[in-house]
Design an enzyme around this catalytic site. Structure first.
Site, PDB file in Angstrom:
ATOM      1  CB  CYS A  88      -0.987  -0.033   1.170  1.00 26.12           C
ATOM      2  SG  CYS A  88      -2.370   1.127   0.998  1.00 26.12           S
ATOM      3  CG  HIS A 193      -4.002  -3.737   2.270  1.00 23.25           C
ATOM      4  ND1 HIS A 193      -3.145  -3.304   3.267  1.00 23.25           N
ATOM      5  CD2 HIS A 193      -4.610  -2.628   1.784  1.00 23.25           C
ATOM      6  CE1 HIS A 193      -3.239  -1.994   3.394  1.00 23.25           C
ATOM      7  NE2 HIS A 193      -4.119  -1.556   2.506  1.00 23.25           N
ATOM      8  CD  GLU A 195      -2.184  -6.475   4.712  1.00 19.00           C
ATOM      9  OE1 GLU A 195      -2.505  -5.316   5.033  1.00 19.00           O
ATOM     10  OE2 GLU A 195      -1.525  -6.743   3.683  1.00 19.00           O
TER      11      GLU A 195
END
Length: 211
Positions: A88, A193, A195
């Site tokens: 990001c 992202h 994750e």
């Protein structure tokens, strides 16, 4: 192998750390995932992950506010040529300059600028938030073994505009085509992202560990 997540106060550290640990467990590799704050610890890492949430200027200020960190990162990335993954705003910091909040300098590793996404369609809003499909630009070791449905999770209002399109590894469509992954030598970053992107996100982290 030591994978260090550098915590400079501007990232979703716990989620990133858990996702990297999950990827390492899937690979059954001997990987130590460490969250570090001290720039001197960068020397001990085999690979670095640089997260980032918030504004470009805020993240750049937080990073530069830690004495010695930019020098250590430059040595790690530019001199030792070790692998780094920016997530990001962490990816956006690879650019020369970001215009957000009046503008500030980036790390200058990949030529380009970070500018606000231009939206004309009233049905589209900023930030660009939620799931969107990416289009891969080239064969890349970081994008191996993804599912055919290449959707990832985004939260951003600014995009990395690379000076050289050879550094654009993936894009998505939001009003127009926007860059969502950057790649140059040992430097890799995603606007989305991993994750928060479930199976495909974990796969990219596995690829980073194996890279």
């Amino acid at each position: 192998m030591i994978i260090s997540i550098f915590d400079y106060g501007s990232g979703n550290i716990k989620s990133v750390s858990k996702a990297v640990e999950s990827a390492a467990n899937n690979l059954q590799k001997n990987v130590s995932v460490q969250v570090i704050h001290d720039p001197k610890k960068i020397k001990e890492a085999d690979k670095i992950i640089l997260p980032g949430q918030g504004s470009f200027k805020q993240c750049a200020q937080h990073l530069r506010g830690i004495p010695g960190v930019v020098d250590e990162l430059n040595d790690f990335v530019l001199n030792k040529k070790k692998n780094i993954f920016g997530i990001c705003v962490g990816m956006q910091l690879f650019a020369d300059f970001g215009e957000e909040d009046g503008g500030s300098k980036g790390l200058g590793w990949i030529q380009g600028e970070v500018k606000k996404i231009k939206i004309i369609n009233p049905e589209l809003k900023l930030p660009h938030m939620g799931w969107n499909e990416i289009v891969l630009k080239e064969t890349n070791p970081l994008f191996q073994n993804l599912s055919e449905d290449k959707h990832f999770y985004f939260v951003h209002s600014y995009e990395f505009i690379a000076q050289d399109q050879i550094n654009v590894a993936a894009s998505t469509f939001y009003q127009d085509e926007i860059t969502v992954a950057i790649f140059k030598d040992n430097i890799f970053g995603t606007q989305f992202h991993p994750e928060k992107s479930q199976k495909n996100g974990i796969q990219i982290l596995e690829n980073f560990i194996s890279w």
